[in-house]
Design a protein around this motif. Structure first.
Motif, PDB file in Angstrom:
ATOM      1  N   ARG A  56       0.859  -1.177   0.000  1.00  0.00           N
ATOM      2  CA  ARG A  56       0.000   0.000   0.000  1.00  0.00           C
ATOM      3  C   ARG A  56       0.896   1.227   0.000  1.00  0.00           C
ATOM      4  O   ARG A  56       1.874   1.282   0.739  1.00  0.00           O
ATOM      5  N   ASP A  58       0.594   5.363   0.216  1.00  0.00           N
ATOM      6  CA  ASP A  58      -0.165   6.601   0.400  1.00  0.00           C
ATOM      7  C   ASP A  58       0.691   7.755  -0.097  1.00  0.00           C
ATOM      8  O   ASP A  58       1.555   8.259   0.614  1.00  0.00           O
ATOM      9  N   THR A 105      -3.864   6.998  -3.097  1.00  0.00           N
ATOM     10  CA  THR A 105      -3.503   5.741  -2.457  1.00  0.00           C
ATOM     11  C   THR A 105      -3.571   4.623  -3.473  1.00  0.00           C
ATOM     12  O   THR A 105      -4.560   4.502  -4.211  1.00  0.00           O
ATOM     13  N   GLU A 107      -3.163   0.374  -3.644  1.00  0.00           N
ATOM     14  CA  GLU A 107      -3.125  -0.788  -2.756  1.00  0.00           C
ATOM     15  C   GLU A 107      -3.358  -2.064  -3.552  1.00  0.00           C
ATOM     16  O   GLU A 107      -4.288  -2.153  -4.361  1.00  0.00           O
ATOM     17  N   THR A 109      -3.315  -6.429  -2.930  1.00  0.00           N
ATOM     18  CA  THR A 109      -3.245  -7.531  -1.963  1.00  0.00           C
ATOM     19  C   THR A 109      -2.655  -8.784  -2.579  1.00  0.00           C
ATOM     20  O   THR A 109      -2.646  -9.837  -1.954  1.00  0.00           O
TER      21      THR A 109
END
Length: 317
Positions: A56, A58, A105, A107, A109
């Motif tokens: 992730r 930011d 942001t 992100e 997974t």
């Protein structure tokens, strides 16, 4: 973070900037972050292919101001949030344009693979394109997104070693495809000064097509476009260039291509000047030095030396 910037960053960053980026970068606990990249630079345009595990990021500060990013997610899924908006899921093959990375942001997974193209917004402005301030999705169906992505993938391979001519052509081709892609999209249009910028765009298209004609001048170009010379000159006011400068730029770029062609040693500087549209070798030297900060003979020697070193390198290097 140093590893990521070294492989895929636009330029080395100072330690303070690296530390700021690292504080905004997160990976899942008890995992090792994997990252690899191939990056190719063509003039002021870069193409980067990356593979990365879950993370992730930011983003708080744009490390590449005045650069347009055109990115494609090739494999995996990734979430993107811009400002305080909702998280949007990107799936293969998703694409988007990003004028800056502030307040964003990213992100993922899972393992993802992406393709990023970076080029100066000033070059787009020169072509009469206004870059929107927000990120925009790319419609892969029926747009230039597909040929842009395929072309970028074909040239990012590190095994390809382009010639000087190849580098110039690739940079221009990417720019042309991005300009076309942006003008296809909703909201990407000519600036408010539609007539002035539209006329500049038409003039540049004619210059690109006819600059090798030594009779091409601001006056003859204006006549072909059906406007007065003063009207054409006014269209370029405030753009940072003049009509004469644009003609000289196109001729200098053609001369650079001629000077880097295989067996170009058979062409004299006078031959190059004539083929590129210059009226004399003096005009060629002046225009070439203004564009490349060196004389044509110096440019040729530099390119030939670079080609010799590349061809003499051991295989596998």
């Amino acid at each position: 973070m140093q590893h990521i910037i070294a492989q895929a960053g636009p330029a080395p960053l100072p330690d303070r900037a690296l530390a700021a980026l690292a504080r905004r970068f997160f990976v899942p606990e008890s995992t090792v972050f994997h990252f690899s990249a191939k990056r190719r630079l063509f003039g002021r345009t870069s193409v980067t292919l990356t593979t990365q595990s879950a993370f992730r990021f930011d983003v708080g500060t744009d490390a590449t101001p005045d650069v347009l990013h055109v990115a494609f997610l090739l494999n995996g899924r990734m979430g993107i949030r811009i400002g305080g908006g909702p998280m949007r899921t990107l799936r293969p093959i998703s694409g988007y344009t990003v004028p800056g990375w502030d307040a964003m942001t990213l992100e993922a997974t899972e393992m993802t693979r992406g393709l990023a193209i970076q080029l100066p917004q000033s070059r787009l402005a020169d072509r009469g394109v206004r870059v929107r301030s927000d990120s925009q999705p790319i419609d892969d169906a029926g747009s230039l997104g597909l040929p842009l992505r395929l072309f970028a993938l074909s040239i990012v391979d590190s095994a390809w070693s382009p010639s000087g001519v190849g580098t110039l052509i690739v940079e221009r081709t990417i720019e042309d495809l991005v300009v076309g892609l942006l003008l296809e999209g909703d909201g990407y249009a000519m600036d408010g000064e539609v007539l002035r910028i539209g006329l500049r765009a038409r003039a540049r298209a004619q210059i690109d097509a006819r600059h090798r004609d030594p009779d091409l001048s601001p006056a003859t170009l204006a006549a072909q476009l059906g406007v007065s010379l003063r009207h054409l000159q006014r269209a370029f006011e405030g753009s940072g260039d003049t009509v004469a400068h644009e003609i000289g730029r196109a001729r200098a770029e053609s001369a650079a291509v001629l000077l880097t062609m295989p067996h170009s040693a058979g062409l004299t500087i006078s031959d190059v000047a004539a083929k590129a549209g210059f009226s004399s070798t003096f005009e060629l030297r002046a225009g070439f030095k203004a564009r490349y900060a060196m004389l044509p003979s110096e440019y040729r020697s530099h390119r030939l030396l670079a080609g010799t070193e590349r061809n003499s390198a051991p295989r596998g290097e």
